[in-house]
Design a protein around this motif. Structure first.
Motif: not given
Length: 116
Positions: A23, A47-48, A53-55, A61, A78, A81
């Motif tokens: 991530y 983002w992963g 994208w992560l919110k 995001d 992050v 994750q």
């Protein structure tokens, strides 16, 4: 693979950090980002490994005007994750085994007491 990447051009001034889980967090603080130009706040996004994208906020995001403490909080989120938390206790199977051992020990003890 963990890594850093500086992002410096006419529109961005900041960095990306990719953690060992794959991530990435982006921290930007130029005058064109949602920040005060890096004096006290920055814009962040993440983002992963799948590039999704992560919110980071209720509506978007990208999260703007973040304090250093906000950035650290999101970095920790992050970086964790995809992590599986380590168990702090026995698994269900472990509890069942322990219960069985206690029942067997109790039966043996009661048998010995009754036999005497």
């Amino acid at each position: 693979m963990s890594k850093f990447r500086a992002t410096q051009n006419e529109h961005n001034n900041g960095f990306h950090m990719t953690f060992k889980n794959g991530y990435t967090i982006s921290v930007q603080f130029s005058k064109t980002n949602y920040s005060d130009g890096g004096e006290t706040t920055a814009e962040i996004a993440a983002w992963g490994p799948d590039r999704k994208w992560l919110k980071l906020s209720e509506h978007d995001d990208v999260r703007g005007w973040c304090s250093p403490d906000d950035v650290l909080e999101v970095m920790n989120m992050v970086a964790s994750q995809g992590s599986i938390p380590k168990s702090k206790g026995l698994s269900t199977l472990g509890v069942l085994r322990l219960t069985l051992y206690i029942a067997l020990a109790t039966a043996v003890i009661l048998t010995l007491i009754i036999a005497v």
